[in-house]
Design an enzyme around this catalytic site. Structure first.
Site, PDB file in Angstrom:
ATOM      1  CE  LYS A 211      -2.516  -3.339   2.196  1.00 47.09           C
ATOM      2  NZ  LYS A 211      -2.001  -4.618   2.687  1.00 47.09           N
ATOM      3  CG  ASP A 216       2.810  16.951  -6.322  1.00 46.67           C
ATOM      4  OD1 ASP A 216       2.529  16.460  -7.437  1.00 46.67           O
ATOM      5  OD2 ASP A 216       2.115  17.811  -5.759  1.00 46.67           O
ATOM      6  CG  HIS A 382      -5.837  -5.417   8.473  1.00 49.55           C
ATOM      7  ND1 HIS A 382      -5.309  -4.497   7.572  1.00 49.55           N
ATOM      8  CD2 HIS A 382      -5.811  -6.607   7.827  1.00 49.55           C
ATOM      9  CE1 HIS A 382      -5.005  -5.107   6.446  1.00 49.55           C
ATOM     10  NE2 HIS A 382      -5.283  -6.390   6.560  1.00 49.55           N
ATOM     11  CE  LYS A 384      -1.381  -5.451   7.243  1.00 50.38           C
ATOM     12  NZ  LYS A 384      -2.027  -6.644   7.614  1.00 50.38           N
TER      13      LYS A 384
END
Length: 464
Positions: A211, A216, A382, A384
């Site tokens: 992910k 920019d 979830h 990490k």
């Protein structure tokens, strides 16, 4: 089909099973996996040949061979200013060698806790993009959050921003074609990450679980969140959803840009637009940790083992799937023997039953060795996150399982900075305060058939 034709088909299947078994013996990464595949392919080829075709490969072929030279020409020049690096980075020299890049100083970091804060920040950053926007998620859903993302991407593309989007073909299998076509029609360059070359074509294992958002070339986001309403905690029974994202500004943004570019070039054959990263003006030292099945070594497992072995005070881990391999399990046990405060936070609710059962058995064995394991109570965990001592923390997409260790493309940002580590420690302290400590009774008092199911699930550790 007459008897002779049936006999010929069975003989052919056994012959193919023999050749596949030879391949498994030569190429399966673990002895346990080699034994399992070989026995199945020799004794029951008509059952195991097809699964082996889709699940049996242990290497993602071709990815590394041609990725560097074109990108080296396309990447912008690095800045001359070199901010100082925290002296504490020295104990992670093995991780730097594993990654082939050093820690860099000068980063500003922001911890984004849970989906609402994280997506508010990410979408606002995307909406402010002026030149280039790189977006990569494992899962994108065509729901309320997915359509918010779609509108921001379309708006930026209409404003002349170069927008590049990657999503995983298996993780986003439910994404409708019209979602993708709408983005393409609006000027967004969007592609699914797929194996797509003949040597990898049938493999389901090699997923891109990263992910990454880069705006920019100046700011980036990594973490555990995908694009879907469940990540905002809007879908029972797993709600509320507990997750964490990290925003970075500084030299490591260039490394995240490079990582995205390598994935993009694998799919498209050409690099995406890349921009110089401004000089860093923060206090944190950071290292981008990337791993995947194209690596010559098991980078994910080695990263965790090296980080844990460097700990002298504490190791706090948060992971949705606790299926450590031998190296990581040994590192955690040795840390306990050194007197390190080792804590692991895992979910109390399953999203994948088989992994949950295997995790429960691993948690039992961990508790027996002195590792403190906790189950997060409010909803699905979830997150990490890794915290080492008083100065180091890592946030990313890596789970503590074989899939993240060996089969998925993953990314995390590791930061050495006492202030940031204190923020992560405060976050995890609150999480542990909402968790229940596990003891040996969780396993011992479970019904016998459930304990059998745990041991059966553990047989699938290499695929979990």
């Amino acid at each position: 089909m007459n008897a002779s034709a049936l006999t010929a088909c069975i003989a052919l299947l056994h012959l193919l099973g023999l050749f596949a078994a030879m391949h498994a013996v030569m190429h399966t990464r673990t002895p346990q996996g080699a034994i399992g595949w070989t026995l199945g392919l020799l004794l029951l080829p008509y059952v195991t040949l097809l699964p082996y075709l889709y699940l049996g490969s242990s290497r993602f072929l071709g990815y590394r061979a041609g990725r560097h030279a074109p990108l080296a020409r396309a990447l912008p020049a690095t800045v001359d200013a070199v901010p100082p690096v925290d002296p504490g980075c020295a104990r992670y020299a093995a991780i730097c060698a594993l990654q082939g890049r050093p820690f860099r100083g000068g980063h500003r970091l922001r911890l984004l806790i849970d989906g609402e804060a994280a997506f508010d920040a990410m979408l606002a950053a995307m909406a402010a993009a002026e030149h280039c926007l790189l977006v990569q998620f494992f899962i994108i859903h065509d729901d309320a959050l997915g359509r918010r993302l779609q509108q921001v991407l379309l708006q930026r593309a209409a404003a002349g921003v170069q927008v590049c989007v990657l999503f995983d073909g298996i993780g986003s299998h439910a994404l409708p074609r019209r979602y993708v076509e709408t983005l393409r029609a609006g000027g967004v360059a969007i592609h699914r990450f797929a194996t797509h070359r003949w040597r990898n074509r049938f493999q389901l294992n090699f997923r891109n679980h990263r992910k990454i958002v880069v705006v920019d070339g100046a700011r980036a986001f990594v973490g555990g969140l995908n694009v879907g309403d469940e990540y905002l905690g809007l879908k029972p029974p797993l709600a509320p959803w507990r997750d964490t994202q990290l925003e970075l500004r500084g030299p490591a943004v260039a490394d995240l840009q490079q990582l995205f570019a390598e994935d993009w070039q694998w799919i498209t054959g050409a690099p995406p637009p890349l921009l110089p990263t401004p000089p860093g003006d923060g206090d944190a030292s950071a290292l981008v940790v990337a791993s995947g099945p194209a690596d010559p070594q098991e980078t994910g497992s080695l990263f965790f083992a090296a980080a844990i072995n460097a700990a002298r005070d504490r190791v706090w881990l948060s992971t949705p799937y606790f299926v450590p391999d031998h190296a990581v399990r040994a590192a955690l046990q040795l840390a306990v023997l050194r007197g390190v405060d080792v804590r692991v936070l895992i979910p109390s609710r399953p999203d994948h039953r088989t992994v949950f059962l295997a995790s429960t058995l691993h948690a039992y064995h961990a508790v027996r060795t002195g590792i403190r394991v906790f189950r997060y109570q409010p909803g699905f965990l979830h997150q990490k996150a890794l915290l080492i001592d008083r100065d180091t923390a890592a946030i990313g997409s890596l789970n503590l399982d074989s899939r993240s260790f060996r089969l998925n493309f993953e990314v995390a940002a590791m930061a050495v900075d006492p202030a940031f580590a204190a923020n992560v420690a405060a976050m995890l302290t609150e999480d542990f305060g909402r968790a229940r400590a596990i003891d040996e009774r969780e396993y011992r008092e479970a019904p016998y058939l459930r304990r059998v199911a745990m041991h059966v699930a553990r047989l699938f550790d290499p695929l979990l």
